[in-house]
Design a protein around this motif. Sequence first.
Motif, PDB file in Angstrom:
ATOM      1  N   SER A  69      10.951   6.654   1.911  1.00  0.00           N
ATOM      2  CA  SER A  69      11.384   5.462   1.182  1.00  0.00           C
ATOM      3  C   SER A  69      10.484   5.246  -0.039  1.00  0.00           C
ATOM      4  CB  SER A  69      11.298   4.226   2.080  1.00  0.00           C
ATOM      5  OG  SER A  69       9.933   3.912   2.350  1.00  0.00           O
ATOM      6  N   ARG A  70      10.951   4.431  -0.946  1.00  0.00           N
ATOM      7  CA  ARG A  70      10.167   4.084  -2.134  1.00  0.00           C
ATOM      8  C   ARG A  70       8.830   3.467  -1.735  1.00  0.00           C
ATOM      9  NH1 ARG A  70      11.044   3.252  -7.315  1.00  0.00           N
ATOM     10  NH2 ARG A  70       9.702   1.779  -8.380  1.00  0.00           N
ATOM     11  N   LYS A  71       8.853   2.527  -0.778  1.00  0.00           N
ATOM     12  CA  LYS A  71       7.610   1.860  -0.368  1.00  0.00           C
ATOM     13  C   LYS A  71       6.610   2.849   0.230  1.00  0.00           C
ATOM     14  CE  LYS A  71       9.301  -2.778   0.249  1.00  0.00           C
ATOM     15  NZ  LYS A  71       8.573  -3.993   0.408  1.00  0.00           N
ATOM     16  N   LYS A  72       7.112   3.804   0.996  1.00  0.00           N
ATOM     17  CA  LYS A  72       6.215   4.789   1.599  1.00  0.00           C
ATOM     18  C   LYS A  72       5.625   5.709   0.520  1.00  0.00           C
ATOM     19  CE  LYS A  72       5.808   7.659   5.676  1.00  0.00           C
ATOM     20  NZ  LYS A  72       6.453   8.128   6.899  1.00  0.00           N
ATOM     21  N   LYS A  73       6.444   6.097  -0.461  1.00  0.00           N
ATOM     22  CA  LYS A  73       5.932   6.904  -1.574  1.00  0.00           C
ATOM     23  C   LYS A  73       4.854   6.133  -2.330  1.00  0.00           C
ATOM     24  CE  LYS A  73      10.164   9.529  -2.305  1.00  0.00           C
ATOM     25  NZ  LYS A  73      11.394   9.621  -3.092  1.00  0.00           N
ATOM     26  N   GLU A  74       5.078   4.845  -2.548  1.00  0.00           N
ATOM     27  CA  GLU A  74       4.093   4.036  -3.277  1.00  0.00           C
ATOM     28  C   GLU A  74       2.804   3.878  -2.483  1.00  0.00           C
ATOM     29  OE1 GLU A  74       6.478   0.613  -4.299  1.00  0.00           O
ATOM     30  OE2 GLU A  74       7.169   1.590  -6.146  1.00  0.00           O
ATOM     31  N   ALA A  75       2.884   3.803  -1.166  1.00  0.00           N
ATOM     32  CA  ALA A  75       1.671   3.740  -0.339  1.00  0.00           C
ATOM     33  C   ALA A  75       0.904   5.051  -0.459  1.00  0.00           C
ATOM     34  CB  ALA A  75       2.032   3.449   1.115  1.00  0.00           C
ATOM     35  N   LEU A  76       1.603   6.178  -0.478  1.00  0.00           N
ATOM     36  CA  LEU A  76       0.944   7.478  -0.642  1.00  0.00           C
ATOM     37  C   LEU A  76       0.268   7.563  -2.002  1.00  0.00           C
ATOM     38  CD1 LEU A  76       0.417  10.320   0.519  1.00  0.00           C
ATOM     39  CD2 LEU A  76       2.539  11.028  -0.610  1.00  0.00           C
ATOM     40  N   ILE A  77       0.965   7.145  -3.047  1.00  0.00           N
ATOM     41  CA  ILE A  77       0.392   7.161  -4.398  1.00  0.00           C
ATOM     42  C   ILE A  77      -0.885   6.326  -4.447  1.00  0.00           C
ATOM     43  CG2 ILE A  77       0.782   6.392  -6.787  1.00  0.00           C
ATOM     44  CD1 ILE A  77       3.814   7.070  -6.238  1.00  0.00           C
ATOM     45  N   ALA A  78      -0.880   5.192  -3.739  1.00  0.00           N
ATOM     46  CA  ALA A  78      -2.045   4.299  -3.703  1.00  0.00           C
ATOM     47  C   ALA A  78      -3.111   4.793  -2.728  1.00  0.00           C
ATOM     48  CB  ALA A  78      -1.597   2.892  -3.311  1.00  0.00           C
ATOM     49  N   LEU A  79      -2.840   5.927  -2.065  1.00  0.00           N
ATOM     50  CA  LEU A  79      -3.751   6.503  -1.059  1.00  0.00           C
ATOM     51  C   LEU A  79      -3.981   5.547   0.106  1.00  0.00           C
ATOM     52  CD1 LEU A  79      -6.329   8.215  -3.454  1.00  0.00           C
ATOM     53  CD2 LEU A  79      -4.220   9.182  -2.490  1.00  0.00           C
ATOM     54  N   ALA A  80      -2.983   4.742   0.408  1.00  0.00           N
ATOM     55  CA  ALA A  80      -3.046   3.784   1.519  1.00  0.00           C
ATOM     56  C   ALA A  80      -2.491   4.467   2.772  1.00  0.00           C
ATOM     57  CB  ALA A  80      -2.265   2.526   1.174  1.00  0.00           C
ATOM     58  N   TYR A  81      -3.207   5.488   3.237  1.00  0.00           N
ATOM     59  CA  TYR A  81      -2.740   6.304   4.353  1.00  0.00           C
ATOM     60  C   TYR A  81      -2.513   5.500   5.626  1.00  0.00           C
ATOM     61  CZ  TYR A  81      -4.169  10.084   1.273  1.00  0.00           C
ATOM     62  OH  TYR A  81      -4.291  10.922   0.193  1.00  0.00           O
ATOM     63  N   GLU A  82      -3.305   4.457   5.826  1.00  0.00           N
ATOM     64  CA  GLU A  82      -3.166   3.638   7.032  1.00  0.00           C
ATOM     65  C   GLU A  82      -1.831   2.904   7.079  1.00  0.00           C
ATOM     66  OE1 GLU A  82      -4.602   1.022   3.821  1.00  0.00           O
ATOM     67  OE2 GLU A  82      -5.225   3.014   4.476  1.00  0.00           O
TER      68      GLU A  82
END
Length: 97
Positions: A69-82
Amino acid sequence: MTVYMLRCSDGSYYVGSTKQEIEARVWEHNNLPIDGYTTRRRPAVLVFTESYDRITDASARERQLKGWSRKKKEALIALAYEALPALSRRGHLVSSS
């Protein structure tokens, strides 16, 4: 082999992989007259990369990211792995009971 993500001018994300230098590949997305997803969404900006030794690993990761999803891609970009597990599609299913 590099798996990469671009943020396009319309705010969408493009996921791809390349054997060439990433800077050259991003340049191609922004400058070559090839009809493709990023052609009508220029400029595209590099927002994420991962490197792999094996093409099969890079291809599997590219397919995985394309399904996110877009939100999951954005979390990856932000390095928010948790945050990634909670953003899985299975985590968003609503119980019917």
